[in-house]
Design a protein around this motif. Structure first.
Motif, PDB file in Angstrom:
ATOM      1  N   SER A 173     -20.219  34.211 -12.196  1.00 21.35           N
ATOM      2  CA  SER A 173     -20.120  35.394 -11.003  1.00 21.35           C
ATOM      3  C   SER A 173     -19.492  36.450 -11.568  1.00 21.35           C
ATOM      4  O   SER A 173     -18.854  36.548 -12.450  1.00 21.35           O
ATOM      5  N   GLY A 174     -19.792  37.724 -11.106  1.00 16.92           N
ATOM      6  CA  GLY A 174     -19.574  38.902 -11.357  1.00 16.92           C
ATOM      7  C   GLY A 174     -20.084  39.608 -12.895  1.00 16.92           C
ATOM      8  O   GLY A 174     -19.661  40.608 -13.364  1.00 16.92           O
ATOM      9  N   THR A 175     -21.310  38.940 -13.366  1.00 16.60           N
ATOM     10  CA  THR A 175     -21.790  39.485 -14.594  1.00 16.60           C
ATOM     11  C   THR A 175     -22.894  40.678 -14.297  1.00 16.60           C
ATOM     12  O   THR A 175     -23.333  41.327 -15.210  1.00 16.60           O
ATOM     13  N   GLY A 176     -23.001  40.823 -12.859  1.00 13.62           N
ATOM     14  CA  GLY A 176     -23.981  42.123 -12.582  1.00 13.62           C
ATOM     15  C   GLY A 176     -25.425  41.414 -12.290  1.00 13.62           C
ATOM     16  O   GLY A 176     -26.442  42.271 -12.371  1.00 13.62           O
ATOM     17  N   PHE A 327     -16.237  53.666 -17.679  1.00 10.02           N
ATOM     18  CA  PHE A 327     -17.333  54.375 -16.237  1.00 10.02           C
ATOM     19  C   PHE A 327     -16.803  53.861 -15.150  1.00 10.02           C
ATOM     20  O   PHE A 327     -16.475  54.797 -14.299  1.00 10.02           O
ATOM     21  N   PHE A 328     -15.851  52.964 -15.045  1.00  9.28           N
ATOM     22  CA  PHE A 328     -15.191  52.536 -13.569  1.00  9.28           C
ATOM     23  C   PHE A 328     -14.079  53.597 -13.621  1.00  9.28           C
ATOM     24  O   PHE A 328     -13.641  54.067 -12.552  1.00  9.28           O
ATOM     25  N   LEU A 329     -13.256  53.867 -14.739  1.00  7.51           N
ATOM     26  CA  LEU A 329     -12.114  54.691 -14.711  1.00  7.51           C
ATOM     27  C   LEU A 329     -12.716  56.033 -14.024  1.00  7.51           C
ATOM     28  O   LEU A 329     -12.063  56.811 -13.124  1.00  7.51           O
ATOM     29  N   ASN A 359     -15.548  38.389 -15.041  1.00  5.59           N
ATOM     30  CA  ASN A 359     -16.481  39.387 -15.498  1.00  5.59           C
ATOM     31  C   ASN A 359     -16.353  40.751 -15.250  1.00  5.59           C
ATOM     32  O   ASN A 359     -15.393  41.131 -14.829  1.00  5.59           O
ATOM     33  N   VAL A 360     -17.762  41.425 -15.137  1.00  6.85           N
ATOM     34  CA  VAL A 360     -17.569  42.873 -14.835  1.00  6.85           C
ATOM     35  C   VAL A 360     -16.646  43.315 -13.471  1.00  6.85           C
ATOM     36  O   VAL A 360     -16.127  44.262 -13.308  1.00  6.85           O
ATOM     37  N   ARG A 361     -16.735  42.249 -12.457  1.00  9.03           N
ATOM     38  CA  ARG A 361     -16.103  42.448 -11.087  1.00  9.03           C
ATOM     39  C   ARG A 361     -14.624  42.627 -11.349  1.00  9.03           C
ATOM     40  O   ARG A 361     -13.902  43.510 -10.800  1.00  9.03           O
ATOM     41  N   GLU A 362     -14.199  41.501 -12.185  1.00  5.69           N
ATOM     42  CA  GLU A 362     -12.549  41.697 -12.515  1.00  5.69           C
ATOM     43  C   GLU A 362     -12.321  42.676 -13.146  1.00  5.69           C
ATOM     44  O   GLU A 362     -11.101  43.543 -12.948  1.00  5.69           O
TER      45      GLU A 362
HETATM   46  N1  LIG Z   1     -23.935  46.545 -16.236  1.00  5.76           N
HETATM   47  C1  LIG Z   1     -23.193  47.003 -15.163  1.00  5.76           C
HETATM   48  N2  LIG Z   1     -22.862  48.289 -14.934  1.00  5.76           N
HETATM   49  C2  LIG Z   1     -22.102  49.020 -14.045  1.00  5.76           C
HETATM   50  N3  LIG Z   1     -21.521  48.094 -13.036  1.00  5.76           N
HETATM   51  C3  LIG Z   1     -21.580  46.709 -13.055  1.00  5.76           C
HETATM   52  C4  LIG Z   1     -22.545  46.360 -14.227  1.00  5.76           C
HETATM   53  N4  LIG Z   1     -22.438  45.111 -14.136  1.00  5.76           N
HETATM   54  C5  LIG Z   1     -21.742  44.589 -13.156  1.00  5.76           C
HETATM   55  N5  LIG Z   1     -21.366  45.876 -12.340  1.00  5.76           N
HETATM   56  C6  LIG Z   1     -20.393  45.914 -11.179  1.00  5.76           C
HETATM   57  O1  LIG Z   1     -19.705  44.717 -11.307  1.00  5.76           O
HETATM   58  C7  LIG Z   1     -19.407  44.240  -9.849  1.00  5.76           C
HETATM   59  C8  LIG Z   1     -20.107  43.126  -9.831  1.00  5.76           C
HETATM   60  O2  LIG Z   1     -21.664  42.899 -10.011  1.00  5.76           O
HETATM   61  P1  LIG Z   1     -22.617  41.980  -9.180  1.00  5.76           P
HETATM   62  O3  LIG Z   1     -22.406  42.091  -7.700  1.00  5.76           O
HETATM   63  O4  LIG Z   1     -24.039  42.786  -9.384  1.00  5.76           O
HETATM   64  O5  LIG Z   1     -22.265  40.527  -9.899  1.00  5.76           O
HETATM   65  P2  LIG Z   1     -23.119  39.304  -9.584  1.00  5.76           P
HETATM   66  O6  LIG Z   1     -23.479  38.615 -10.943  1.00  5.76           O
HETATM   67  O7  LIG Z   1     -24.041  39.432  -8.399  1.00  5.76           O
HETATM   68  O8  LIG Z   1     -21.672  38.509  -9.104  1.00  5.76           O
HETATM   69  P3  LIG Z   1     -21.925  37.239  -8.077  1.00  5.76           P
HETATM   70  O9  LIG Z   1     -22.238  36.174  -8.814  1.00  5.76           O
HETATM   71  O10 LIG Z   1     -20.255  37.000  -7.530  1.00  5.76           O
HETATM   72  O11 LIG Z   1     -22.492  37.548  -6.871  1.00  5.76           O
HETATM   73  C9  LIG Z   1     -20.222  45.283  -8.958  1.00  5.76           C
HETATM   74  O12 LIG Z   1     -19.172  46.190  -8.508  1.00  5.76           O
HETATM   75  C10 LIG Z   1     -21.272  46.164 -10.028  1.00  5.76           C
HETATM   76  O13 LIG Z   1     -21.210  47.203  -9.637  1.00  5.76           O
END
Ligand SMILES: Nc1ncnc2c1ncn2[C@@H]1O[C@H](COP(=O)(O)OP(=O)(O)OP(=O)(O)O)[C@@H](O)[C@H]1O
Ligand SMILES: [Mg+2]
Length: 465
Positions: A173-176, A327-329, A359-362
Protein backbone atom coordinates in the motif's frame (compact mmCIF):
# COMPACT_ATOMS: atom_id res chain seq x y z
CA UNK A 1 34.95 19.08 -24.87
CA UNK A 2 33.59 20.46 -21.63
CA UNK A 3 32.08 23.66 -22.99
CA UNK A 4 28.90 24.95 -21.43
CA UNK A 5 29.27 22.93 -18.26
CA UNK A 6 27.86 24.50 -15.13
CA UNK A 7 30.52 24.42 -12.48
CA UNK A 8 30.61 25.25 -8.80
CA UNK A 9 33.97 26.08 -7.31
CA UNK A 10 34.45 25.90 -3.56
CA UNK A 11 37.59 27.65 -2.41
CA UNK A 12 38.37 29.76 0.60
CA UNK A 13 40.88 31.93 -1.21
CA UNK A 14 39.32 34.58 -3.42
CA UNK A 15 42.45 34.95 -5.59
CA UNK A 16 42.44 31.26 -6.41
CA UNK A 17 38.73 31.40 -7.17
CA UNK A 18 39.31 34.27 -9.61
CA UNK A 19 42.12 32.36 -11.23
CA UNK A 20 40.06 29.18 -11.72
CA UNK A 21 37.00 31.21 -12.82
CA UNK A 22 39.02 32.86 -15.58
CA UNK A 23 40.23 29.47 -16.75
CA UNK A 24 36.70 28.05 -17.02
CA UNK A 25 35.26 31.18 -18.61
CA UNK A 26 37.86 30.78 -21.37
CA UNK A 27 36.34 27.35 -21.93
CA UNK A 28 32.82 28.77 -22.16
CA UNK A 29 31.68 27.19 -18.93
CA UNK A 30 29.55 28.98 -16.40
CA UNK A 31 31.07 29.03 -12.94
CA UNK A 32 29.79 30.05 -9.53
CA UNK A 33 32.14 30.41 -6.58
CA UNK A 34 31.45 29.50 -2.97
CA UNK A 35 33.75 29.98 -0.03
CA UNK A 36 32.59 26.95 1.93
CA UNK A 37 31.14 23.50 1.32
CA UNK A 38 28.47 24.32 3.90
CA UNK A 39 27.12 27.10 1.69
CA UNK A 40 26.93 24.66 -1.23
CA UNK A 41 25.02 22.13 0.89
CA UNK A 42 22.54 24.80 1.99
CA UNK A 43 21.81 25.70 -1.62
CA UNK A 44 21.60 22.01 -2.52
CA UNK A 45 19.01 21.46 0.18
CA UNK A 46 17.09 24.45 -1.18
CA UNK A 47 16.85 22.57 -4.45
CA UNK A 48 19.49 24.66 -6.27
CA UNK A 49 21.25 21.84 -8.07
CA UNK A 50 21.50 23.37 -11.50
CA UNK A 51 25.14 22.40 -12.04
CA UNK A 52 27.21 19.54 -13.41
CA UNK A 53 30.39 19.72 -11.37
CA UNK A 54 31.53 20.73 -7.93
CA UNK A 55 35.24 21.40 -7.72
CA UNK A 56 37.00 21.95 -4.42
CA UNK A 57 40.32 21.24 -2.80
CA UNK A 58 38.45 20.40 0.41
CA UNK A 59 41.35 21.87 2.35
CA UNK A 60 39.33 24.62 3.96
CA UNK A 61 36.17 22.56 4.16
CA UNK A 62 34.15 22.63 7.38
CA UNK A 63 32.58 19.34 6.44
CA UNK A 64 34.53 16.14 6.00
CA UNK A 65 35.01 15.45 2.28
CA UNK A 66 33.29 12.06 2.42
CA UNK A 67 30.28 13.47 4.35
CA UNK A 68 29.97 16.29 1.86
CA UNK A 69 30.02 13.89 -1.09
CA UNK A 70 27.51 11.59 0.58
CA UNK A 71 25.05 14.41 1.30
CA UNK A 72 25.34 15.94 -2.18
CA UNK A 73 24.88 12.52 -3.80
CA UNK A 74 21.81 11.77 -1.68
CA UNK A 75 20.24 15.00 -2.94
CA UNK A 76 21.58 14.94 -6.46
CA UNK A 77 22.92 11.51 -7.48
CA UNK A 78 24.08 12.82 -10.86
CA UNK A 79 26.53 15.15 -9.19
CA UNK A 80 30.20 15.01 -10.13
CA UNK A 81 32.51 16.11 -7.38
CA UNK A 82 36.13 16.67 -8.25
CA UNK A 83 39.07 17.39 -5.99
CA UNK A 84 41.03 20.36 -7.32
CA UNK A 85 44.40 18.94 -8.39
CA UNK A 86 47.61 20.69 -7.39
CA UNK A 87 51.12 20.23 -8.71
CA UNK A 88 53.25 18.24 -6.35
CA UNK A 89 56.04 20.78 -6.92
CA UNK A 90 55.29 24.28 -8.09
CA UNK A 91 56.76 25.07 -11.48
CA UNK A 92 55.78 27.68 -14.00
CA UNK A 93 56.57 25.39 -16.88
CA UNK A 94 53.77 23.15 -15.74
CA UNK A 95 51.15 25.86 -16.10
CA UNK A 96 50.44 25.95 -19.84
CA UNK A 97 46.83 27.01 -19.40
CA UNK A 98 47.49 29.97 -17.23
CA UNK A 99 47.60 33.19 -19.18
CA UNK A 100 50.34 35.76 -18.74
CA UNK A 101 48.08 38.10 -16.84
CA UNK A 102 47.55 35.53 -14.09
CA UNK A 103 51.17 34.60 -13.68
CA UNK A 104 51.66 36.96 -10.82
CA UNK A 105 49.32 34.83 -8.76
CA UNK A 106 51.11 32.17 -6.82
CA UNK A 107 48.97 29.32 -7.97
CA UNK A 108 49.89 25.70 -8.21
CA UNK A 109 46.72 24.29 -9.69
CA UNK A 110 47.31 21.55 -12.23
CA UNK A 111 44.88 22.62 -14.96
CA UNK A 112 46.04 19.80 -17.24
CA UNK A 113 45.03 17.26 -14.66
CA UNK A 114 41.78 19.12 -13.93
CA UNK A 115 40.83 19.02 -17.60
CA UNK A 116 41.57 15.27 -17.70
CA UNK A 117 39.44 14.63 -14.60
CA UNK A 118 36.50 16.54 -16.05
CA UNK A 119 36.80 14.81 -19.39
CA UNK A 120 36.92 11.40 -17.74
CA UNK A 121 33.83 12.23 -15.71
CA UNK A 122 31.98 13.45 -18.82
CA UNK A 123 32.89 10.22 -20.60
CA UNK A 124 31.52 8.17 -17.70
CA UNK A 125 28.33 10.19 -17.69
CA UNK A 126 27.90 9.67 -21.41
CA UNK A 127 28.24 5.92 -20.95
CA UNK A 128 25.63 5.95 -18.21
CA UNK A 129 23.34 8.11 -20.35
CA UNK A 130 23.57 5.52 -23.09
CA UNK A 131 22.52 2.76 -20.77
CA UNK A 132 18.94 1.58 -20.71
CA UNK A 133 18.04 3.43 -17.53
CA UNK A 134 18.80 6.80 -19.00
CA UNK A 135 16.60 6.09 -22.00
CA UNK A 136 13.53 6.61 -19.87
CA UNK A 137 11.43 9.20 -21.51
CA UNK A 138 9.55 11.00 -18.79
CA UNK A 139 6.00 11.27 -20.00
CA UNK A 140 4.33 12.19 -16.79
CA UNK A 141 6.10 14.91 -14.88
CA UNK A 142 4.74 14.16 -11.44
CA UNK A 143 6.27 10.71 -11.14
CA UNK A 144 9.46 10.79 -9.16
CA UNK A 145 12.13 8.16 -8.66
CA UNK A 146 15.64 7.29 -9.69
CA UNK A 147 16.42 3.98 -8.05
CA UNK A 148 17.30 1.13 -10.44
CA UNK A 149 14.13 -0.76 -9.39
CA UNK A 150 11.95 2.27 -10.05
CA UNK A 151 13.61 3.00 -13.40
CA UNK A 152 13.18 -0.66 -14.41
CA UNK A 153 9.43 -0.44 -13.65
CA UNK A 154 9.18 2.85 -15.57
CA UNK A 155 10.87 1.29 -18.57
CA UNK A 156 8.34 -1.57 -18.62
CA UNK A 157 5.51 0.96 -18.26
CA UNK A 158 6.82 2.98 -21.18
CA UNK A 159 7.35 -0.04 -23.36
CA UNK A 160 3.81 -1.28 -22.86
CA UNK A 161 2.10 2.12 -22.88
CA UNK A 162 1.23 1.89 -26.59
CA UNK A 163 -0.06 -1.68 -26.45
CA UNK A 164 -3.47 -2.91 -25.33
CA UNK A 165 -2.12 -5.70 -23.14
CA UNK A 166 -3.57 -5.98 -19.63
CA UNK A 167 -1.25 -4.79 -16.90
CA UNK A 168 -1.14 -6.03 -13.35
CA UNK A 169 0.56 -3.78 -10.80
CA UNK A 170 1.53 -5.25 -7.46
CA UNK A 171 3.11 -3.54 -4.50
CA UNK A 172 2.52 -2.67 -0.87
CA UNK A 173 0.00 0.00 0.00
CA UNK A 174 1.21 3.49 -0.89
CA UNK A 175 3.97 2.43 -3.31
CA UNK A 176 2.39 4.39 -6.17
CA UNK A 177 0.32 1.80 -8.03
CA UNK A 178 -2.30 4.36 -9.07
CA UNK A 179 0.40 6.85 -10.04
CA UNK A 180 1.89 4.17 -12.28
CA UNK A 181 -1.48 3.29 -13.80
CA UNK A 182 -1.91 6.97 -14.70
CA UNK A 183 1.60 7.09 -16.08
CA UNK A 184 0.90 4.15 -18.38
CA UNK A 185 -2.33 5.71 -19.58
CA UNK A 186 -0.75 9.11 -20.21
CA UNK A 187 2.05 7.43 -22.15
CA UNK A 188 -0.31 5.97 -24.73
CA UNK A 189 -0.16 8.38 -27.64
CA UNK A 190 -3.06 6.71 -29.44
CA UNK A 191 -5.50 6.96 -26.57
CA UNK A 192 -8.66 8.88 -27.26
CA UNK A 193 -10.53 7.93 -24.14
CA UNK A 194 -10.26 8.65 -20.44
CA UNK A 195 -8.50 7.10 -17.48
CA UNK A 196 -11.29 5.67 -15.35
CA UNK A 197 -10.49 4.28 -11.91
CA UNK A 198 -12.54 2.22 -9.49
CA UNK A 199 -11.63 0.86 -6.09
CA UNK A 200 -13.13 -2.64 -6.02
CA UNK A 201 -12.93 -2.89 -2.24
CA UNK A 202 -14.82 0.33 -1.54
CA UNK A 203 -18.11 -0.52 -3.26
CA UNK A 204 -20.72 -3.13 -2.20
CA UNK A 205 -20.92 -6.13 -4.52
CA UNK A 206 -24.36 -5.42 -6.10
CA UNK A 207 -23.46 -1.83 -6.78
CA UNK A 208 -20.05 -2.75 -8.16
CA UNK A 209 -21.60 -4.85 -10.91
CA UNK A 210 -23.76 -1.98 -12.09
CA UNK A 211 -20.81 0.44 -11.72
CA UNK A 212 -18.65 -1.72 -13.95
CA UNK A 213 -21.18 -2.82 -16.55
CA UNK A 214 -23.96 -0.19 -16.27
CA UNK A 215 -27.66 -0.86 -15.88
CA UNK A 216 -30.98 -0.42 -17.65
CA UNK A 217 -33.67 1.88 -16.25
CA UNK A 218 -35.75 0.06 -13.60
CA UNK A 219 -33.47 -2.98 -13.55
CA UNK A 220 -33.41 -2.88 -9.74
CA UNK A 221 -34.85 -0.70 -6.95
CA UNK A 222 -33.20 2.66 -7.20
CA UNK A 223 -32.28 2.34 -10.89
CA UNK A 224 -34.38 5.35 -11.88
CA UNK A 225 -32.29 6.12 -14.92
CA UNK A 226 -30.22 3.99 -17.27
CA UNK A 227 -26.52 4.19 -16.51
CA UNK A 228 -23.50 3.43 -18.60
CA UNK A 229 -20.83 1.40 -16.82
CA UNK A 230 -17.17 2.19 -16.34
CA UNK A 231 -16.11 -0.22 -19.10
CA UNK A 232 -18.05 1.95 -21.54
CA UNK A 233 -16.85 5.17 -19.93
CA UNK A 234 -13.27 4.08 -20.46
CA UNK A 235 -13.89 3.41 -24.17
CA UNK A 236 -10.59 3.93 -26.06
CA UNK A 237 -8.91 4.73 -22.76
CA UNK A 238 -7.91 2.81 -19.63
CA UNK A 239 -9.95 1.19 -16.89
CA UNK A 240 -8.04 0.94 -13.62
CA UNK A 241 -9.38 -1.81 -11.34
CA UNK A 242 -7.80 -0.98 -8.01
CA UNK A 243 -7.74 -3.51 -5.14
CA UNK A 244 -8.75 -6.26 -7.54
CA UNK A 245 -7.79 -8.79 -4.84
CA UNK A 246 -10.98 -7.79 -2.99
CA UNK A 247 -13.32 -8.65 -5.90
CA UNK A 248 -15.94 -11.23 -4.90
CA UNK A 249 -15.82 -14.65 -6.59
CA UNK A 250 -19.13 -14.17 -8.48
CA UNK A 251 -17.88 -10.85 -9.88
CA UNK A 252 -14.53 -12.43 -10.73
CA UNK A 253 -16.42 -14.93 -12.89
CA UNK A 254 -18.30 -12.11 -14.65
CA UNK A 255 -15.15 -10.11 -15.18
CA UNK A 256 -13.38 -13.14 -16.64
CA UNK A 257 -16.16 -13.57 -19.17
CA UNK A 258 -16.00 -9.92 -20.14
CA UNK A 259 -12.28 -10.11 -20.69
CA UNK A 260 -12.58 -13.30 -22.74
CA UNK A 261 -15.40 -12.10 -24.93
CA UNK A 262 -14.48 -8.41 -24.97
CA UNK A 263 -18.13 -7.44 -24.56
CA UNK A 264 -20.39 -6.44 -21.70
CA UNK A 265 -24.07 -6.60 -20.90
CA UNK A 266 -25.60 -3.84 -18.74
CA UNK A 267 -27.52 -5.15 -15.69
CA UNK A 268 -31.14 -5.73 -16.75
CA UNK A 269 -30.38 -5.76 -20.49
CA UNK A 270 -29.95 -8.60 -22.97
CA UNK A 271 -27.92 -6.70 -25.49
CA UNK A 272 -24.15 -7.21 -25.59
CA UNK A 273 -21.93 -4.22 -26.24
CA UNK A 274 -18.30 -4.48 -27.40
CA UNK A 275 -15.68 -2.99 -25.13
CA UNK A 276 -12.46 -1.38 -26.18
CA UNK A 277 -10.36 -0.29 -23.27
CA UNK A 278 -7.05 -1.21 -21.71
CA UNK A 279 -7.35 -2.94 -18.35
CA UNK A 280 -4.89 -2.03 -15.63
CA UNK A 281 -5.45 -3.78 -12.32
CA UNK A 282 -3.65 -3.53 -9.01
CA UNK A 283 -3.58 -4.94 -5.53
CA UNK A 284 -1.49 -4.61 -2.40
CA UNK A 285 -2.43 -8.18 -1.43
CA UNK A 286 -0.40 -11.26 -2.19
CA UNK A 287 -2.38 -12.54 -5.15
CA UNK A 288 -0.55 -15.87 -5.36
CA UNK A 289 -1.57 -16.61 -1.80
CA UNK A 290 -5.21 -15.60 -2.56
CA UNK A 291 -5.14 -18.05 -5.48
CA UNK A 292 -3.82 -20.81 -3.24
CA UNK A 293 -6.61 -20.15 -0.78
CA UNK A 294 -9.14 -20.27 -3.66
CA UNK A 295 -10.08 -16.66 -3.00
CA UNK A 296 -8.94 -15.49 -6.42
CA UNK A 297 -9.42 -17.27 -9.74
CA UNK A 298 -6.20 -18.29 -11.34
CA UNK A 299 -7.68 -18.07 -14.85
CA UNK A 300 -8.71 -14.46 -14.20
CA UNK A 301 -5.26 -13.68 -12.85
CA UNK A 302 -3.67 -15.01 -16.07
CA UNK A 303 -5.92 -12.69 -18.10
CA UNK A 304 -5.06 -9.67 -15.97
CA UNK A 305 -1.40 -10.41 -15.52
CA UNK A 306 -0.22 -10.23 -19.14
CA UNK A 307 2.33 -7.57 -18.18
CA UNK A 308 3.29 -7.67 -14.50
CA UNK A 309 4.81 -4.62 -12.85
CA UNK A 310 5.99 -4.81 -9.27
CA UNK A 311 6.64 -1.66 -7.26
CA UNK A 312 9.10 -2.43 -4.47
CA UNK A 313 8.54 -0.89 -1.04
CA UNK A 314 10.26 2.44 -0.46
CA UNK A 315 12.67 0.92 2.10
CA UNK A 316 14.09 -1.20 -0.76
CA UNK A 317 14.64 1.79 -3.05
CA UNK A 318 16.23 4.31 -0.76
CA UNK A 319 17.55 6.39 -3.66
CA UNK A 320 13.98 7.57 -4.24
CA UNK A 321 13.39 8.87 -0.71
CA UNK A 322 15.14 12.25 -0.82
CA UNK A 323 13.98 13.21 -4.36
CA UNK A 324 10.41 12.28 -3.39
CA UNK A 325 10.65 14.21 -0.10
CA UNK A 326 11.96 17.27 -1.93
CA UNK A 327 9.25 16.98 -4.54
CA UNK A 328 6.54 16.85 -1.85
CA UNK A 329 8.13 19.68 0.11
CA UNK A 330 8.21 21.92 -2.95
CA UNK A 331 4.62 20.99 -3.78
CA UNK A 332 3.39 21.65 -0.24
CA UNK A 333 5.17 25.02 -0.01
CA UNK A 334 3.74 26.10 -3.36
CA UNK A 335 0.23 24.95 -2.51
CA UNK A 336 0.31 26.52 0.96
CA UNK A 337 1.89 29.75 -0.36
CA UNK A 338 4.79 29.48 2.08
CA UNK A 339 8.46 30.22 1.38
CA UNK A 340 10.56 27.36 0.10
CA UNK A 341 11.95 25.23 2.96
CA UNK A 342 14.78 22.73 3.14
CA UNK A 343 15.70 19.69 5.27
CA UNK A 344 18.47 19.77 7.87
CA UNK A 345 21.22 17.13 7.62
CA UNK A 346 19.67 15.26 10.53
CA UNK A 347 16.27 15.34 8.87
CA UNK A 348 17.74 13.91 5.64
CA UNK A 349 19.38 11.17 7.70
CA UNK A 350 16.05 10.41 9.36
CA UNK A 351 14.26 10.27 6.00
CA UNK A 352 16.83 7.78 4.72
CA UNK A 353 16.72 5.60 7.83
CA UNK A 354 13.00 5.39 8.48
CA UNK A 355 11.34 2.17 7.36
CA UNK A 356 8.33 3.92 5.69
CA UNK A 357 5.89 1.06 6.19
CA UNK A 358 3.20 3.20 4.55
CA UNK A 359 5.63 3.81 1.67
CA UNK A 360 5.36 6.97 -0.49
CA UNK A 361 2.00 7.92 1.00
CA UNK A 362 3.46 7.95 4.52
CA UNK A 363 6.49 9.91 3.33
CA UNK A 364 4.24 12.48 1.67
CA UNK A 365 2.13 12.88 4.82
CA UNK A 366 5.20 13.14 7.05
CA UNK A 367 6.80 15.80 4.86
CA UNK A 368 3.56 17.76 4.80
CA UNK A 369 3.24 17.61 8.59
CA UNK A 370 6.90 18.53 9.12
CA UNK A 371 6.61 21.47 6.70
CA UNK A 372 3.61 22.77 8.62
CA UNK A 373 5.19 22.15 12.03
CA UNK A 374 8.43 23.94 11.22
CA UNK A 375 8.34 27.66 11.73
CA UNK A 376 11.82 28.06 10.28
CA UNK A 377 13.35 27.77 6.84
CA UNK A 378 15.02 24.51 7.77
CA UNK A 379 12.97 21.43 8.64
CA UNK A 380 14.64 19.65 11.54
CA UNK A 381 14.35 16.16 12.97
CA UNK A 382 11.95 17.31 15.71
CA UNK A 383 9.44 18.44 13.09
CA UNK A 384 9.03 14.81 12.04
CA UNK A 385 8.16 13.57 15.51
CA UNK A 386 4.55 13.21 16.59
CA UNK A 387 3.33 16.14 18.70
CA UNK A 388 4.37 15.93 22.33
CA UNK A 389 6.92 13.20 21.73
CA UNK A 390 9.79 15.25 20.45
CA UNK A 391 13.15 13.63 20.42
CA UNK A 392 14.76 14.96 23.57
CA UNK A 393 16.35 13.98 26.79
CA UNK A 394 13.82 12.57 29.18
CA UNK A 395 14.01 15.01 32.08
CA UNK A 396 11.66 12.94 34.21
CA UNK A 397 14.64 10.76 35.09
CA UNK A 398 16.62 11.99 38.08
CA UNK A 399 19.81 13.70 36.92
CA UNK A 400 21.72 12.12 39.79
CA UNK A 401 20.69 8.64 38.78
CA UNK A 402 21.46 9.30 35.12
CA UNK A 403 24.99 10.45 35.84
CA UNK A 404 25.64 7.65 38.29
CA UNK A 405 24.65 5.08 35.76
CA UNK A 406 26.70 6.79 33.09
CA UNK A 407 23.79 6.80 30.74
CA UNK A 408 20.99 9.06 29.68
CA UNK A 409 17.57 8.50 28.29
CA UNK A 410 16.50 9.34 24.77
CA UNK A 411 12.77 9.46 24.36
CA UNK A 412 11.80 8.43 20.88
CA UNK A 413 8.29 7.27 20.09
CA UNK A 414 9.15 6.29 16.58
CA UNK A 415 9.37 2.92 14.92
CA UNK A 416 13.03 3.20 14.02
CA UNK A 417 15.98 3.55 16.32
CA UNK A 418 17.71 6.93 16.28
CA UNK A 419 21.03 7.03 14.44
CA UNK A 420 24.25 6.68 16.42
CA UNK A 421 25.22 10.20 15.34
CA UNK A 422 22.04 11.56 16.87
CA UNK A 423 22.53 9.67 20.12
CA UNK A 424 26.09 11.01 20.37
CA UNK A 425 24.90 14.54 19.67
CA UNK A 426 22.12 14.34 22.23
CA UNK A 427 24.52 12.89 24.81
CA UNK A 428 27.02 15.70 24.23
CA UNK A 429 24.21 18.23 24.52
CA UNK A 430 23.13 16.60 27.76
CA UNK A 431 26.67 16.51 29.16
CA UNK A 432 27.42 20.16 28.25
CA UNK A 433 24.20 21.19 29.97
CA UNK A 434 25.00 19.07 33.01
CA UNK A 435 28.30 20.98 33.21
CA UNK A 436 26.60 24.37 32.91
CA UNK A 437 27.98 24.89 29.43
CA UNK A 438 31.65 24.36 30.40
CA UNK A 439 33.07 22.50 27.45
CA UNK A 440 36.53 21.68 28.81
CA UNK A 441 35.02 20.21 31.97
CA UNK A 442 32.53 18.27 29.83
CA UNK A 443 35.26 16.83 27.60
CA UNK A 444 37.19 15.68 30.66
CA UNK A 445 34.12 14.19 32.26
CA UNK A 446 32.93 12.21 29.28
CA UNK A 447 36.46 11.19 28.39
CA UNK A 448 36.97 12.71 24.99
CA UNK A 449 39.56 15.04 23.62
CA UNK A 450 38.74 18.78 23.97
CA UNK A 451 39.29 19.34 20.25
CA UNK A 452 36.92 16.49 19.33
CA UNK A 453 34.22 17.98 21.50
CA UNK A 454 34.73 21.46 20.00
CA UNK A 455 34.66 20.00 16.49
CA UNK A 456 31.43 18.13 17.17
CA UNK A 457 29.76 21.19 18.68
CA UNK A 458 30.92 23.29 15.74
CA UNK A 459 29.40 20.75 13.34
CA UNK A 460 26.12 20.44 15.26
CA UNK A 461 25.58 23.21 17.83
CA UNK A 462 24.14 22.18 21.19
CA UNK A 463 21.16 23.88 22.80
CA UNK A 464 21.86 25.16 26.31
CA UNK A 465 18.98 25.03 28.76
N1 LIG B 1 6.76 7.85 -7.82
C1 LIG B 1 5.95 8.76 -7.27
N2 LIG B 1 6.13 10.07 -7.56
C2 LIG B 1 5.33 11.00 -6.98
N3 LIG B 1 4.33 10.74 -6.12
C3 LIG B 1 4.12 9.46 -5.80
C4 LIG B 1 4.91 8.41 -6.36
N4 LIG B 1 4.48 7.23 -5.87
C5 LIG B 1 3.46 7.52 -5.04
N5 LIG B 1 3.23 8.85 -4.99
C6 LIG B 1 2.22 9.53 -4.16
O1 LIG B 1 2.00 8.71 -3.02
C7 LIG B 1 0.62 8.59 -2.72
C8 LIG B 1 0.21 7.11 -2.82
O2 LIG B 1 0.30 6.69 -4.16
P1 LIG B 1 -0.81 5.69 -4.81
O3 LIG B 1 -2.18 6.07 -4.40
O4 LIG B 1 -0.52 5.62 -6.27
O5 LIG B 1 -0.36 4.37 -4.06
P2 LIG B 1 -1.03 2.93 -4.13
O6 LIG B 1 0.08 1.97 -4.32
O7 LIG B 1 -2.13 2.94 -5.16
O8 LIG B 1 -1.62 2.79 -2.67
P3 LIG B 1 -2.83 1.83 -2.17
O9 LIG B 1 -2.36 0.42 -2.29
O10 LIG B 1 -3.01 2.22 -0.75
O11 LIG B 1 -4.01 2.14 -3.04
C9 LIG B 1 -0.11 9.48 -3.70
O12 LIG B 1 -0.36 10.73 -3.12
C10 LIG B 1 0.86 9.63 -4.86
O13 LIG B 1 0.69 10.85 -5.51
MG1 LIG C 1 -4.25 2.62 -4.92
Amino acid sequence: MFRQQKIILVHEDLNTSEHVTAYFRQKNCSITCYQSTEAVLNDCKDGKTDWNFIISDFLSSDIVEEDFKKTVKSISPEASIIRLPHFPIKSKAQEPFVQESFNFLKQDIDFNQLQKLIEMELKNKKEVANSAAAKVNYLYKDIIGQSPAFIAALLVAERVAQSKASIFISGESGTGKEVFANYIHSGNQNKKGKFVAINCSAIPEQLLESELFGHAKGSFTGAIEKKIGLFEEAENGSLFLDEIGDLSLPLQAKLLRVLQERKIRRVGENKFRPINCRIISATHKNIESLIQQNLFREDLFFRLNVIPINLPPLRDRKEDIVPLAQFFLKKICTESHIDRKCFSNEAVQYLMQNSWRGNVRELENSVERAAIMSSKHEITLDNFMPLGSQLKLDKSIETEQVINQNCFSLKCNHETLPSLELVIHKYIEYAVNANNGQRDKTAKEIGIDRKTLYKRIKKEPVVLN
